[in-house]
Design an enzyme around this catalytic site. Structure first.
Site, PDB file in Angstrom:
ATOM      1  N   GLU A 158      41.388   2.381  14.830  1.00  0.00           N
ATOM      2  CA  GLU A 158      42.520   2.245  13.896  1.00  0.00           C
ATOM      3  C   GLU A 158      43.851   2.413  14.616  1.00  0.00           C
ATOM      4  OE1 GLU A 158      41.955   4.879  10.584  1.00  0.00           O
ATOM      5  OE2 GLU A 158      40.645   3.471   9.571  1.00  0.00           O
ATOM      6  N   GLU A 182      34.393   0.354   8.107  1.00  0.00           N
ATOM      7  CA  GLU A 182      34.414   1.703   7.527  1.00  0.00           C
ATOM      8  C   GLU A 182      34.710   1.594   6.048  1.00  0.00           C
ATOM      9  OE1 GLU A 182      37.008   4.741   9.041  1.00  0.00           O
ATOM     10  OE2 GLU A 182      36.701   4.117  11.108  1.00  0.00           O
TER      11      GLU A 182
HETATM   12  C1  GAL Z   1      39.506   6.413   9.139  1.00  0.00           C
HETATM   13  C2  GAL Z   1      39.124   6.801  10.548  1.00  0.00           C
HETATM   14  C3  GAL Z   1      37.852   7.620  10.581  1.00  0.00           C
HETATM   15  C4  GAL Z   1      37.875   8.672   9.522  1.00  0.00           C
HETATM   16  C5  GAL Z   1      38.082   8.018   8.189  1.00  0.00           C
HETATM   17  C6  GAL Z   1      38.065   8.979   7.022  1.00  0.00           C
HETATM   18  O1  GAL Z   1      40.885   6.239   9.050  1.00  0.00           O
HETATM   19  O2  GAL Z   1      38.956   5.675  11.368  1.00  0.00           O
HETATM   20  O3  GAL Z   1      37.717   8.206  11.849  1.00  0.00           O
HETATM   21  O4  GAL Z   1      38.907   9.563   9.788  1.00  0.00           O
HETATM   22  O5  GAL Z   1      39.318   7.380   8.177  1.00  0.00           O
HETATM   23  O6  GAL Z   1      38.333   8.300   5.805  1.00  0.00           O
END
Ligand code: GAL
Length: 671
Positions: A152, A308
């Site tokens: 990110e 994610e």
């Molecule tokens: C994203 C990140 C992850 C984790 C996740 C939690 O922004 O890439 O490592 O922190 O959020 O929602």
């Protein structure tokens, strides 16, 4: 060298896996559970740097070796991170100059993550050395499927105002402008005695007593997105050299203002996306739909990866509700319906300690006999049976035109109104398309515009003459366009296109805007349709003079009474509609319905019940229609032809689908 193609041949399923947080006994259980859940992909190593390089230049890979081996044995592929997202504490200790600096001069310290200034040559040097070691070590490992660079980019530190950033910014400006007077011209530095005589005088737009130069601010955003991209590319260069056949990606966060996705996308072998819709936003699924359409469009329709999402709650908003029963499944299918070839979660096992211990996971604190884990298993099973969807694509006749530099410019200070937030304005336009079940791409102004029947242009404040002409040419050739107010106002350096707004599109729209008349907070403006009826608008009005266009709605009262609020103009073989205010949602839906009709755009399925989303993917196996019920009650949807219900129990084709609350249907046309 041709970049490697990414074609997993099935829908990937899995999560972020942090074995370093757990004992080996837990690893044993993880391998068993992953198999049982249908996990095909684990994303590992994202925050592994401090573990594999505990002291500068000393590498310890043994536990990652073991994890890679175990995952390979369990039949789980690995998306291996380059581990550069969070430097170990020793780096800041040895090299405090690698730390990021805020615009007010405050230094951001270690203790969280992403505590590096993207412009720091020292950070980059250490990162590249690590990536070289990783790539050499795992190049031939059977578990390795693709590389995940960083994490990110820009999520915490998008703009760093350090001395390293100032150096990098100056070098980037020299490339862009070559001569200092070119920069003076572009930045309009005759204003407020800002003329530069030497590159060394130029600073990032640190906090200043009065409004910072807008062109400087926009260029600093361009530079900052570029500096992050340079970090990514410096790692990619190593990976391409050592593992030329392994695809490379990085996860793009939501629709992230600091990172110009259009500039990044050509460098990703597959687009990956992190999706965290706000559960307290009743239209979160519509906003997510837009993000997914953008992801699909970034590489011309190529399937992308949902890299994610949360199995249930996140931990980082002020209030963090859970996903309701069925909602995680519904939202997962939404991404697949809009072109994703994967459903990957953050994270596999819920952490015991650290800042994210209350973030949901595929294996929750309470273990496997839990609602969330049961839903995870069931979804893994279902997706395993839908391999035929992978690699299929969608086609859209409509595109929203969006540009990052224009976004940066639109939301700057010193404007007629500071209340124009691009994503909200896009949402005003996207919502009626979503509700109508119309497929939509998202393109940059320098993209292939002419292939669409309809272009929707929400508040494209900044446009170059060339891009403006490209859009006008598309309309000349038969594309229809819907343009909203405060579009086509300035050039790439935030200088007004002189001669009446929006000068580059005056002929296209058949009008000139003489003055902007923003509206007070909470004030409602009445607008009358020429064909009868009234609607409400807010935020913005303008003094529009027609020069060829016809008014289809007019302001009803006040000093602008009788003046055009919505117009239509034939231009060549196409039609240009202009909206000079912000209509309430029903009126916006009526305008969109009208332009869809005149452009001849058809929905995926007509007459959808409220809250039902319809989208479509196509491939050699047929045409797949996804119906998703985001509403709160069961509904019936009539199909326009009998189709196979891939998630249902009956094998004969159906033409009526019943969707429960949060229900999903995946249908295939008969071959
Ligand atoms: C994203 C990140 C992850 C984790 C996740 C939690 O922004 O890439 O490592 O922190 O959020 O929602």
């Amino acid at each position: 060298m041709t970049p490697p193609t990414f074609a997993p041949g099935r829908l990937l399923y899995g999560g972020d896996y942090y074995p370093e947080q757990w004992s080996r006994e837990v690893w044993d259980e993880d391998m068993r559970l992953m198999r049982e859940c249908g996990v095909t992909l684990a994303r590992i190593g994202i925050f592994g740097w401090a573990q594999v390089e505990p002291r500068p230049g000393e590498f310890e890979f043994s536990s990652f070796d073991e994890v890679m081996d175990r995952l390979a044995e369990a039949g789980v592929g690995v998306c291996l991170a380059t581990m550069t997202a969070s430097p170990p504490p020793w780096m800041a200790h040895l090299h405090p100059e690698t730390l990021p600096v805020r615009e007010d001069g405050v230094v951001l310290h270690p203790g969280g993550r992403q505590h590096y200034c993207p412009s720091s040559p020292v950070y980059r040097r250490y990162a590249i050395r690590l990536v070289e070691r990783l790539a050499e070590r795992y190049a031939d490992h059977p578990a390795l499927r693709f590389w995940h660079v960083g994490n990110e980019y820009g999520v915490h530190v998008a703009l760093s105002y350090s001395d390293a950033a100032a150096d990098g910014f100056r070098r980037w400006l020299q490339q862009r402008y070559a001569m200092i007077d070119e920069l003076n011209d572009a930045w309009s530095t005759t204003f407020w005695s800002q003329r530069y005589d030497d590159w060394a005088e130029i600073q990032p737009p640190r906090i200043a007593p009065a409004f910072a130069n807008p062109a400087q601010q926009i260029d600093f955003r361009r530079y900052s997105s570029h500096a992050l991209l340079e970090c990514y590319l410096s790692e990619v260069e190593v990976l391409r050299r050592v593992t030329p056949d392994v695809p490379v990606t990085t996860n793009l966060l939501m629709v992230w203002k600091p990172v110009d996705f259009h500039r990044w996308a050509p460098h990703l072998d597959v687009v990956s996306h992190d999706s965290y819709p706000d559960l307290l936003d009743p239209e979160a699924h519509i906003r997510a739909g837009f993000a997914y359409d953008l992801m699909r469009s970034l590489r011309d329709g190529q399937p992308w990866l949902l890299m994610e999402q949360a199995p249930s709650a996140v931990n980082w908003r002020q209030r963090n509700p859970v996903k309701r029963p069925g909602q995680m499944r519904l939202w997962s299918y939404q991404a697949v319906a809009r072109g994703a070839d994967s459903v990957i979660f953050f994270q596999w096992r819920q952490s015991r300690g650290g800042a994210e211990k209350f973030h949901s996971a595929m294996v929750p604190h309470a273990g496997t006999d839990t609602r969330v884990h049961r839903e995870i298993r069931e979804l893994g099973r279902e997706l395993g049976e839908l391999a035929e969807i992978a690699g299929t694509r969608s086609r859209a006749d409509v595109a929203i035109v969006m540009s990052w530099p224009s976004w940066w410019g639109l939301e700057l200070d010193s404007h007629p109104s500071w209340e124009l937030a691009l994503l909200d304005r896009i949402h005003d336009h996207y919502r009626p398309l979503w509700q109508a079940g119309v497929a939509c791409d998202v393109v940059a102004p320098d993209g292939d515009l002419a292939r669409y029947r309809l272009l929707v242009v929400p508040n494209l404040y900044m446009v170059s003459d060339e891009d403006a002409a490209r859009l006008a040419d598309a309309v000349d050739g038969g594309t229809h366009v819907l343009v909203s107010f405060f579009s086509g106002i300035v050039d790439e350096a935030d200088r007004v296109h002189l001669g009446g707004y929006p000068r580059p599109w005056r002929d296209l729209l058949g009008l000139v805007v003489e003055e902007f008349w923003p509206v007070g907070d909470g004030e409602r403006i009445d607008v009358t349709w020429e064909e009868g009826g009234v609607f409400a608008a807010d935020s913005w009005t303008e003094d529009v003079h027609l020069s060829g266009a016809e008014a289809i709605a007019r302001f009803a009262a006040g000093d602008l009474a009788g003046k055009a609020a919505v117009t239509r103009h034939r231009h060549g073989a196409g039609v240009a509609t202009y909206v000079a205010t912000r209509p309430e949602p029903d009126a916006m839906a009526a305008i969109v319905a009208q332009v869809l009709g005149s452009a001849g755009v058809k929905p995926v399925l007509a007459d959808l019940p409220a809250g039902v989303e319809a989208s479509c993917r196509e491939g050699a196996g047929g045409r797949y229609v996804f119906l998703l019920n985001h509403g709160d009650k069961p509904v019936e949807v009539r199909l326009d032809e009998p189709m196979h219900d891939l998630l249902g129990t009956t094998t004969s084709p159906i033409d009526l689908v019943t969707l429960d609350t949060f229900g999903v249907a995946v249908l295939r046309t008969q071959k």
